[in-house]
Scaffold this motif. Structure first.
Motif, PDB file in Angstrom:
ATOM      1  N   TYR A 116      32.396  80.588  34.557  1.00  0.00           N
ATOM      2  CA  TYR A 116      32.867  79.334  33.958  1.00  0.00           C
ATOM      3  C   TYR A 116      33.082  78.257  35.014  1.00  0.00           C
ATOM      4  O   TYR A 116      32.721  77.094  34.825  1.00  0.00           O
ATOM      5  CB  TYR A 116      34.162  79.554  33.189  1.00  0.00           C
ATOM      6  CG  TYR A 116      34.020  80.372  31.932  1.00  0.00           C
ATOM      7  CD1 TYR A 116      32.897  80.285  31.123  1.00  0.00           C
ATOM      8  CD2 TYR A 116      35.018  81.256  31.544  1.00  0.00           C
ATOM      9  CE1 TYR A 116      32.767  81.038  29.979  1.00  0.00           C
ATOM     10  CE2 TYR A 116      34.897  82.009  30.390  1.00  0.00           C
ATOM     11  CZ  TYR A 116      33.771  81.891  29.613  1.00  0.00           C
ATOM     12  OH  TYR A 116      33.666  82.641  28.476  1.00  0.00           O
TER      13      TYR A 116
ATOM     14  N   LEU B 130      28.859  72.753  38.441  1.00  0.00           N
ATOM     15  CA  LEU B 130      27.527  72.192  38.213  1.00  0.00           C
ATOM     16  C   LEU B 130      27.615  70.874  37.445  1.00  0.00           C
ATOM     17  O   LEU B 130      26.953  69.894  37.803  1.00  0.00           O
ATOM     18  CB  LEU B 130      26.666  73.200  37.455  1.00  0.00           C
ATOM     19  CG  LEU B 130      25.267  72.742  37.085  1.00  0.00           C
ATOM     20  CD1 LEU B 130      24.429  72.531  38.341  1.00  0.00           C
ATOM     21  CD2 LEU B 130      24.603  73.727  36.161  1.00  0.00           C
ATOM     22  N   LEU B 131      28.444  70.835  36.415  1.00  0.00           N
ATOM     23  CA  LEU B 131      28.606  69.591  35.650  1.00  0.00           C
ATOM     24  C   LEU B 131      29.211  68.486  36.502  1.00  0.00           C
ATOM     25  O   LEU B 131      28.816  67.315  36.396  1.00  0.00           O
ATOM     26  CB  LEU B 131      29.453  69.846  34.412  1.00  0.00           C
ATOM     27  CG  LEU B 131      28.798  70.696  33.324  1.00  0.00           C
ATOM     28  CD1 LEU B 131      29.790  70.979  32.200  1.00  0.00           C
ATOM     29  CD2 LEU B 131      27.559  70.021  32.792  1.00  0.00           C
TER      30      LEU B 131
ATOM     31  N   TRP C  26      29.825  76.731  36.131  1.00  0.00           N
ATOM     32  CA  TRP C  26      29.312  75.721  35.205  1.00  0.00           C
ATOM     33  C   TRP C  26      30.072  74.405  35.338  1.00  0.00           C
ATOM     34  O   TRP C  26      29.485  73.325  35.291  1.00  0.00           O
ATOM     35  CB  TRP C  26      29.403  76.224  33.757  1.00  0.00           C
ATOM     36  CG  TRP C  26      28.259  77.094  33.379  1.00  0.00           C
ATOM     37  CD1 TRP C  26      28.289  78.442  33.199  1.00  0.00           C
ATOM     38  CD2 TRP C  26      26.907  76.686  33.158  1.00  0.00           C
ATOM     39  NE1 TRP C  26      27.034  78.884  32.878  1.00  0.00           N
ATOM     40  CE2 TRP C  26      26.167  77.834  32.837  1.00  0.00           C
ATOM     41  CE3 TRP C  26      26.259  75.464  33.195  1.00  0.00           C
ATOM     42  CZ2 TRP C  26      24.803  77.781  32.564  1.00  0.00           C
ATOM     43  CZ3 TRP C  26      24.890  75.415  32.928  1.00  0.00           C
ATOM     44  CH2 TRP C  26      24.186  76.564  32.621  1.00  0.00           C
TER      45      TRP C  26
ATOM     46  N   SER D 194      31.171  77.098  44.861  1.00  0.00           N
ATOM     47  CA  SER D 194      31.020  78.162  43.870  1.00  0.00           C
ATOM     48  C   SER D 194      30.143  79.284  44.399  1.00  0.00           C
ATOM     49  O   SER D 194      30.381  80.452  44.111  1.00  0.00           O
ATOM     50  CB  SER D 194      30.441  77.603  42.571  1.00  0.00           C
ATOM     51  OG  SER D 194      29.139  77.103  42.811  1.00  0.00           O
TER      52      SER D 194
END
Length: 77
Positions: A20, A26-27, A23, A67
């Protein structure tokens, strides 16, 4: 000297949380890249200097690699 493997009840939620977080990172990187593209377009239009954008790009790259480091540190097998 190697440590004992963590049980699956511990590693499964950790890897899910890291997924999670990956992600979200990444966003954030995509949003930051869009923001930087807008700043670059504005600075080019105004014929201003673009040296400050290099530091921001390095910050986005560091955020993206965080990450990957977290996934490499927590063993999944």
């Amino acid at each position: 000297m190697s440590g004992k493997q963590l049980p699956a009840e511990v590693t499964t939620p950790l890897t899910q949380l890291l997924g999670y977080l990956a992600w979200i990172v990444l966003l954030l990187c995509i949003a930051r890249a869009i923001w930087l593209a807008g700043l670059l377009a504005i600075r080019i239009y105004r014929e201003e200097s673009t040296e400050g954008l290099v530091g921001t790009l390095l910050g986005a790259a560091l955020l993206g690699s965080a990450s990957g480091l977290a996934v490499a540190i927590v063993p999944t097998t």
